[in-house]
Scaffold this active site. Sequence first.
Site, short mmCIF file in Angstrom:
data_model
loop_
_atom_site.label_atom_id
_atom_site.label_comp_id
_atom_site.label_asym_id
_atom_site.label_seq_id
_atom_site.Cartn_x
_atom_site.Cartn_y
_atom_site.Cartn_z
N LYS A 195 80.24 74.62 -47.93
CA LYS A 195 79.16 74.18 -47.04
C LYS A 195 79.05 72.65 -47.07
O LYS A 195 79.42 72.00 -48.05
CB LYS A 195 77.84 74.81 -47.47
CG LYS A 195 77.82 76.33 -47.34
CD LYS A 195 76.52 76.90 -47.89
CE LYS A 195 76.40 78.38 -47.64
NZ LYS A 195 77.50 79.17 -48.20
N HIS A 217 82.81 84.56 -61.39
CA HIS A 217 82.97 86.02 -61.48
C HIS A 217 82.52 86.61 -60.17
O HIS A 217 82.07 85.90 -59.26
CB HIS A 217 82.20 86.60 -62.67
CG HIS A 217 80.74 86.81 -62.44
ND1 HIS A 217 80.13 88.04 -62.50
CD2 HIS A 217 79.76 85.92 -62.13
CE1 HIS A 217 78.84 87.91 -62.25
NE2 HIS A 217 78.58 86.64 -62.03
N HIS A 270 92.34 86.59 -52.10
CA HIS A 270 90.93 86.99 -52.13
C HIS A 270 90.50 87.24 -53.57
O HIS A 270 91.21 87.88 -54.34
CB HIS A 270 90.75 88.28 -51.31
CG HIS A 270 89.40 88.92 -51.47
ND1 HIS A 270 89.21 90.10 -52.15
CD2 HIS A 270 88.18 88.53 -51.04
CE1 HIS A 270 87.94 90.42 -52.12
NE2 HIS A 270 87.28 89.50 -51.46
#
Length: 912
Positions: free
Chosen positions: A488, A402, A358
């Site tokens: 996407k 970031h 993550h």
Amino acid sequence: MDISKSPLLQNKFSVARLAEDFFWVGGSIVASPRWKIGHFVERCMSSMQAGTQMIKLRGGSKGLVRFYYLDDHRSCIRWRPSRKNEKAKISIDSIQEVCEGKQSEIFQRYADGSFDPNCCFSIYHGDHMESLDLVSSSAEEARTWITGLKYLMAGISDEDSLSKRQRTRDQYPSFFLQYSVLFLNSCSMWLKQTFDEADKNGDGSLSISEVLQLMHKLNVNLPRQKVKQMFKEADTDDNQGTLDFEEFCAFYKMMSTRRDLYLLMLTYSNHKDYLDTDDLKRFLETEQKMTNVTKEHCLEIISKFEPCPENKKEGALGIDGFTNYMRSPSGDIFNPEHYQVNQDMSYPLSHYFITSSHNTYLMGDQLMSQSRVDMYAWVLQSGCRCVEVDCWDGPDGEPIVHHGYTLTSKILFKDVIETINKYAFIKNEYPVILSIENHCSIVQQKKMAQYLTEILGDKLDLSSVHNDDSTKLPSPASLKGKILVKGKKLPANISEDAEEGEVSDEDSADEIDDDCKLMNGDASANRKRVENIAKKKLDSLIKESKIRDCEDPNNFTVSTLPSSGKAGLKSDSKKDDAESGEDFSASKRHSRSLMGSFSKRKKKGSKLKKASSLEEGEDDSDSQGNLARSSVHYSRVSRQKKTMKLSRALSDLVKYTKSVGIHDVETEISSSWQVSSFSETKAHQILQQKPAQYLRFNQHQLSRIYPSSYRVDSSNYNPQPFWNAGCQLVALNYQSEGRMLQLNRAKFSANGNCGYVLKPNCMCQGVFNPNSEDPLPGQLKKQLVLRIISGQQLPKPRDSMLGDRGEIIDPFVEVEVIGLPVDCFKEQTRVVDDNGFNPMWEETLVFTVHMPEIALIRFLVWDHDPIGRDFIGQRTIAFSSMMPGYRHVYLEGIEEASIFVHVAINDICGKV
């Protein structure tokens, strides 16, 4: 970076070179007469202590000329001049890696030809891998420092620094197996260092008083008269009353002869003082459950581990050789076959657990820490196969990476992709999933697609993967060497000529809560002011319990889902209170879920105030208050747009891993070529309400779980409940070491640490309730019988409740099973008083496991004291990776410390 050039691996070679003149005898080391610390290494030490003038590079300015030197105790690097004065130092035991050449991010910022690569090196240190990037005046000076530092890293013996050796063994298992004798040589380094530390006056010998002090330090509680007798027997040279190193080795051998191993050898040798090949064969087949053991194999063991030439000649394995063998990787509890890929890799991707990271780029917390491209190199080489890239519009048309709405630093998207391209397949060829969180404009999305295509090249080309059935994902084997872009995708009904289109923005994993967002966070002119308010934000979240289920460093248990009407863990409340550090009642403790307590709705009273209220009490000056409000504010930002623009170029790179909105897990899935992302909170809610449906959902497509938005401290949730439901991509914060990453490492070590572990068959077809008391009725269960026999060289706790008590520890062992809720259980041995060197328990613990394929076994060693207990060490291993028979369980990160156990696994049927 080639594996062969890895700093961690080179540490292994440095140990091998320094220890090559040693040989191991029955738990001790005997040095050949010609052994001395290498003259070359000693010259390195002397040169480093004399000091060297070098240039320290910094990010955006000229380098600083500083004088660097090794302190007199060889324990830290210092430099001058410095405004930090005495604090200007880096301790040797905080050094994680030493990299040769221009490999760091700082070096990459300087133009080619700026420095001779042979004069450059980087020192990574601290928990967050901070880098000290240095340029020496000559290649010889750089080589001196690199060699000297690697020697010092190999010789350090406290828990923190030695955890690097354990990580090296886990990271390079094939190397470790191939050079198992290196394990024995590293013991020689430990014994030499122990001798040197005990030699208080530095005369190269130990007096009886120094030996007695050393015994206390080693947690050895032998009668003083017995110690004096062994001392006298070992003192054989003309210099009576002291032991030189060779004599000390003989003394150590007398002291450390293992009673448990000696009795075991006698059992199979018909009370001879050695095992012949027939005895050894019988032991290996009967106890260690080895099959097809040949006489030739037994002779190989004798040749490799028996130190006595006469025994070797006679084909006999004495107690010294037997001890060597049992303490080598051959006697480890971990199945050596699992150091390599050992599972069928031809099933669809949805049939595998996939190790996932993550916010991969972050080195620390989610609000203020540094972003580093090095993190991608590190996690990929540690086996991670799914990395995350948060993309935002950057200056000069260059997309950046970031954590949005925070003060985390920014790195170039291009640099990230170049790093992924370089390191993706160094450790293994199995596919990498690139999880793109896209917040960029169309213009910069096209730039992203350009970089992905140009840099990754054939790694993105999926034309060779013959899989046109959208109801089935391709396999890891068919995707070797490929990188899958998760993101996407434009709808099929959009015109083929359209270069862009609108897609739902609801399927974005918005991984920072509105309460935690820092608006206008890059107000660099007021950076200090912004940082102060961000720190207040972090403190406020912690105080208001918005960071839930944080990992308590003193808590080594994993709480479990309760079975109906039955507690999940067997333990007394006093002991659990000691672990958690909080006064929970037993009923509340048992009601906690596997992922820990996490309220399902926000409390009105816990909502944070806006920036103006945060500033109260900080400064009464109106001007400064207005400055803060103009530079940064927190607010609830409602997302106005439900759709976003998506570039055709970026959309076309997505095939099997399309990001979609959260489905109702009961809805029939029309395509398997998609990934649904769930926050840990949402996933936990589904797991509680629809566990069987969630399991079926995960049979057909990929699910990604990510940490709660309130985990701004980068703590990790417990991954086990989500693995129980078949979730594939359970993403953790790799920068936060702790229990949860230990579970993650143990799970993925079961298949060669390749990043993919095959789910059990019952998770891939059919349905069951993982939260049930009897989840798989009629299926055979496993009974795990663990006999905890003894411990070896257990150190004193690093952070004792009573401080440095100076007394010998009272150890006990706790074993915990972590898996399905019905399987979660823990038991402990009795306490052994005053013995950390070789405590004997001889105690049997029994566990029933319904689904061993996903269970993890956790061994914990504690020191008992009057007010509680202190943690000593742990080792976590997948149930499927455990070897039967007599085995050593080496504690992670603590040199030489282990517990000796006997493992038996039996089939049982019927309801337990």
